[in-house]
Structure formats: structure tokens, C-alpha cells
Design a protein around this motif. Sequence first.
Motif, PDB file in Angstrom:
ATOM      1  N   MET A  62       0.857  -1.182   0.000  1.00  0.00           N
ATOM      2  CA  MET A  62       0.000   0.000   0.000  1.00  0.00           C
ATOM      3  C   MET A  62       0.896   1.236   0.000  1.00  0.00           C
ATOM      4  SD  MET A  62      -2.928   1.254   2.725  1.00  0.00           S
ATOM      5  CE  MET A  62      -1.787   1.417   4.118  1.00  0.00           C
ATOM      6  N   THR A  63       0.621   2.172  -0.887  1.00  0.00           N
ATOM      7  CA  THR A  63       1.368   3.420  -0.966  1.00  0.00           C
ATOM      8  C   THR A  63       0.484   4.572  -0.492  1.00  0.00           C
ATOM      9  OG1 THR A  63       2.690   2.640  -2.831  1.00  0.00           O
ATOM     10  CG2 THR A  63       2.588   5.021  -2.488  1.00  0.00           C
ATOM     11  N   VAL A  64       1.020   5.382   0.423  1.00  0.00           N
ATOM     12  CA  VAL A  64       0.329   6.574   0.905  1.00  0.00           C
ATOM     13  C   VAL A  64       1.179   7.774   0.505  1.00  0.00           C
ATOM     14  CG1 VAL A  64      -0.669   7.767   2.876  1.00  0.00           C
ATOM     15  CG2 VAL A  64      -0.591   5.264   2.855  1.00  0.00           C
ATOM     16  N   ASN A  65       0.663   8.603  -0.370  1.00  0.00           N
ATOM     17  CA  ASN A  65       1.410   9.708  -0.954  1.00  0.00           C
ATOM     18  C   ASN A  65       0.829  11.044  -0.489  1.00  0.00           C
ATOM     19  OD1 ASN A  65       3.085  11.241  -2.644  1.00  0.00           O
ATOM     20  ND2 ASN A  65       1.661  11.098  -4.353  1.00  0.00           N
ATOM     21  N   TYR A  66       1.715  11.937  -0.021  1.00  0.00           N
ATOM     22  CA  TYR A  66       1.335  13.292   0.353  1.00  0.00           C
ATOM     23  C   TYR A  66       1.959  14.253  -0.670  1.00  0.00           C
ATOM     24  CZ  TYR A  66      -0.007  11.126   4.762  1.00  0.00           C
ATOM     25  OH  TYR A  66      -0.600  10.328   5.721  1.00  0.00           O
ATOM     26  N   PRO A  67       1.268  14.544  -1.767  1.00  0.00           N
ATOM     27  CA  PRO A  67       1.892  15.294  -2.864  1.00  0.00           C
ATOM     28  C   PRO A  67       2.317  16.706  -2.499  1.00  0.00           C
ATOM     29  CG  PRO A  67      -0.483  15.017  -3.225  1.00  0.00           C
ATOM     30  CD  PRO A  67      -0.120  14.154  -2.063  1.00  0.00           C
ATOM     31  N   ASP A  68       1.598  17.378  -1.600  1.00  0.00           N
ATOM     32  CA  ASP A  68       1.966  18.751  -1.261  1.00  0.00           C
ATOM     33  C   ASP A  68       3.299  18.832  -0.528  1.00  0.00           C
ATOM     34  OD1 ASP A  68      -0.313  19.647  -2.468  1.00  0.00           O
ATOM     35  OD2 ASP A  68      -1.450  19.936  -0.610  1.00  0.00           O
ATOM     36  N   SER A  69       3.569  17.854   0.339  1.00  0.00           N
ATOM     37  CA  SER A  69       4.830  17.836   1.087  1.00  0.00           C
ATOM     38  C   SER A  69       5.887  16.958   0.418  1.00  0.00           C
ATOM     39  CB  SER A  69       4.594  17.348   2.510  1.00  0.00           C
ATOM     40  OG  SER A  69       4.046  16.036   2.511  1.00  0.00           O
ATOM     41  N   LYS A  70       5.529  16.327  -0.712  1.00  0.00           N
ATOM     42  CA  LYS A  70       6.446  15.472  -1.477  1.00  0.00           C
ATOM     43  C   LYS A  70       7.048  14.362  -0.608  1.00  0.00           C
ATOM     44  CE  LYS A  70       7.559  19.033  -4.863  1.00  0.00           C
ATOM     45  NZ  LYS A  70       6.573  18.477  -5.807  1.00  0.00           N
ATOM     46  N   ARG A  71       6.159  13.715   0.154  1.00  0.00           N
ATOM     47  CA  ARG A  71       6.535  12.569   0.973  1.00  0.00           C
ATOM     48  C   ARG A  71       5.572  11.427   0.684  1.00  0.00           C
ATOM     49  NH1 ARG A  71       6.167  13.444   6.823  1.00  0.00           N
ATOM     50  NH2 ARG A  71       7.505  11.600   6.970  1.00  0.00           N
ATOM     51  N   ALA A  72       6.087  10.203   0.796  1.00  0.00           N
ATOM     52  CA  ALA A  72       5.248   9.032   0.567  1.00  0.00           C
ATOM     53  C   ALA A  72       5.738   7.881   1.426  1.00  0.00           C
ATOM     54  CB  ALA A  72       5.256   8.638  -0.910  1.00  0.00           C
ATOM     55  N   PHE A  73       4.829   6.976   1.734  1.00  0.00           N
ATOM     56  CA  PHE A  73       5.153   5.774   2.497  1.00  0.00           C
ATOM     57  C   PHE A  73       4.688   4.564   1.689  1.00  0.00           C
ATOM     58  CE2 PHE A  73       4.518   9.206   5.465  1.00  0.00           C
ATOM     59  CZ  PHE A  73       5.568   9.062   6.363  1.00  0.00           C
ATOM     60  N   MET A  74       5.571   3.572   1.585  1.00  0.00           N
ATOM     61  CA  MET A  74       5.212   2.306   0.957  1.00  0.00           C
ATOM     62  C   MET A  74       5.226   1.238   2.039  1.00  0.00           C
ATOM     63  SD  MET A  74       7.130   2.475  -2.762  1.00  0.00           S
ATOM     64  CE  MET A  74       6.135   1.114  -3.388  1.00  0.00           C
ATOM     65  N   ILE A  75       4.063   0.612   2.272  1.00  0.00           N
ATOM     66  CA  ILE A  75       3.877  -0.293   3.400  1.00  0.00           C
ATOM     67  C   ILE A  75       3.586  -1.687   2.871  1.00  0.00           C
ATOM     68  CG2 ILE A  75       2.529  -0.721   5.494  1.00  0.00           C
ATOM     69  CD1 ILE A  75       1.779   2.346   5.307  1.00  0.00           C
ATOM     70  N   LYS A  76       4.445  -2.630   3.212  1.00  0.00           N
ATOM     71  CA  LYS A  76       4.315  -4.002   2.740  1.00  0.00           C
ATOM     72  C   LYS A  76       3.451  -4.798   3.712  1.00  0.00           C
ATOM     73  CE  LYS A  76       7.251  -7.672   0.811  1.00  0.00           C
ATOM     74  NZ  LYS A  76       6.883  -7.417  -0.589  1.00  0.00           N
ATOM     75  N   SER A  77       2.520  -5.587   3.167  1.00  0.00           N
ATOM     76  CA  SER A  77       1.599  -6.373   3.970  1.00  0.00           C
ATOM     77  C   SER A  77       1.843  -7.855   3.744  1.00  0.00           C
ATOM     78  CB  SER A  77       0.150  -6.028   3.604  1.00  0.00           C
ATOM     79  OG  SER A  77      -0.743  -6.961   4.146  1.00  0.00           O
ATOM     80  N   GLY A  78       1.313  -8.691   4.656  1.00  0.00           N
ATOM     81  CA  GLY A  78       1.394 -10.138   4.483  1.00  0.00           C
ATOM     82  C   GLY A  78       0.344 -10.666   3.533  1.00  0.00           C
ATOM     83  N   ILE A  79      -0.580  -9.796   3.082  1.00  0.00           N
ATOM     84  CA  ILE A  79      -1.665 -10.201   2.204  1.00  0.00           C
ATOM     85  C   ILE A  79      -1.557  -9.440   0.893  1.00  0.00           C
ATOM     86  CG2 ILE A  79      -4.169 -10.202   1.881  1.00  0.00           C
ATOM     87  CD1 ILE A  79      -4.450 -10.444   4.886  1.00  0.00           C
ATOM     88  N   THR A  80      -1.719 -10.157  -0.222  1.00  0.00           N
ATOM     89  CA  THR A  80      -1.674  -9.523  -1.524  1.00  0.00           C
ATOM     90  C   THR A  80      -2.987  -8.806  -1.795  1.00  0.00           C
ATOM     91  OG1 THR A  80      -0.181 -11.204  -2.369  1.00  0.00           O
ATOM     92  CG2 THR A  80      -1.377  -9.913  -3.999  1.00  0.00           C
ATOM     93  N   PHE A  81      -2.881  -7.525  -2.182  1.00  0.00           N
ATOM     94  CA  PHE A  81      -4.060  -6.765  -2.581  1.00  0.00           C
ATOM     95  C   PHE A  81      -4.313  -7.056  -4.052  1.00  0.00           C
ATOM     96  CE2 PHE A  81      -2.074  -4.021   0.729  1.00  0.00           C
ATOM     97  CZ  PHE A  81      -3.059  -4.163   1.670  1.00  0.00           C
ATOM     98  N   ASN A  82      -4.965  -8.178  -4.327  1.00  0.00           N
ATOM     99  CA  ASN A  82      -5.149  -8.606  -5.702  1.00  0.00           C
ATOM    100  C   ASN A  82      -6.474  -8.104  -6.242  1.00  0.00           C
ATOM    101  OD1 ASN A  82      -5.093  -9.829  -8.122  1.00  0.00           O
ATOM    102  ND2 ASN A  82      -5.486 -11.882  -7.358  1.00  0.00           N
TER     103      ASN A  82
END
Length: 213
Positions: A62-82
Motif C-alpha cells: 500500500m502506498t500513501v502519498n502526500y503530494p503537497d509535502s512530497k513525501r510518501a510511504f510504501m507499506i508491505k503487507s502479508g496479504i496480496t491486494f489482488n
Amino acid sequence: MLFLLILFLYPDTLISFDFFHILKDNQRTDSSWGKIFSGDYLVYISVEKPIKQVIYFSGDTMTVNYPDSKRAFMIKSGITFNLQGPGGIFGKVGYNLKKSGFMFLKREVNGIQKIETWVHPKTKLKIIYTLEGERIIGVTSLSEKGDTLINVTYADYQRVKDKDLPMTLKISTPDYEEIYKLSNPTLVPFNDSLRSYLEVGKDTKIEYKGFEK
């Protein structure tokens, strides 16, 4: 957010919804609004207020992007988001749960309702979903010990193209309740302009979580 992965359409075309979201816990009530863009293989949740952010899913990340502050988090899970279709959790639900790593346990039929139970062998997460005809009306997630982690109900279905889509989602957990109200379903092309608006820019600083395991 996993239970927003129910929206479906066609390759190269997305469906956009306006959404209004209410979150209640024992201390406060918060709200947010924006748009959801969904397709056969992807879901973007574009939050406009109170804080601009874009959330999307790819594989088990899951990617959470904050475009105004130009920061993002990529969070890996044990379940595939298919999201491979047809239908996400609307269509061939079992097919998609299987593709996401779940194993089928049992099926019950009660009148027009069909209830299926699936379990994820790695996380031990159990999913129980209920269909009335082709419409999903509820999903419950249980822990390995059998405690209810989350319960989701789907209502106020609306016909969009050749699919029935729920316009109201209610989510409850032991700690909070959420309501998503969707409106204004619109078909939009997934062109380069929309892609650049939704995805992480090249000058964005990305922090990774869960990849060290």
C-alpha cells in the motif's frame, strides 16, 4: 482500506466516485472527502480534505502519498491486494480471495444468502462473506483466536454500466466505526494526466515499511 477494494470496471477505463467519510471512536468524530478511482487492477483513494493524500495498492504493498509535502510511504503487507477481475469482491469473490493467498474452508446456503469462509494460512486471518444473489452484503474478518477484527456491510446498490455497486459502506471494529458514502459514479479514461496526478512523483521522498522482514 482493504475493504474498499471492491470496485471494478474495465481495462484502460476507471470509475470515479465522490466519497464522504466519517470516522467515530470513543473520543472524537472526524470526516474526510475526496474521490475514489477504481479499475480492474487498481484502486486509488484521493483524499482532498482535511489533508491531501493519495492511497493506492499494488500487489502486497500500500502506498500513501502526500503530494503537497512530497513525501510518501510504501507499506508491505502479508496479504496480496489482488484486484484481478472480474469484479474484485463484487464478482468472483472466491477467485480473488484465492489469488490473495486465502484458502477455502466452507460454504453455507440460507435461502437466497450464501455464506463462505476463507482463511489465510500465513496470517491466520479468516474472512467470512455473505452474498445475496450477486450482491455482497457483508464481510467479517476474524483473528486466529476467533475475535472479530472488522465487520463491513454494503448497502444502497446502484447500477453502473453492467455492475451493481454499493454506495454505502459501514465498517465497525472494537475501537471505531466508519461510514463511506459514495456518489456520482462516472466513467473516466485512465490517461497519462490522471496517472501523473495519482501516482508518486520522481521528486518525492519515499519511506519504506515492512520491507525489512
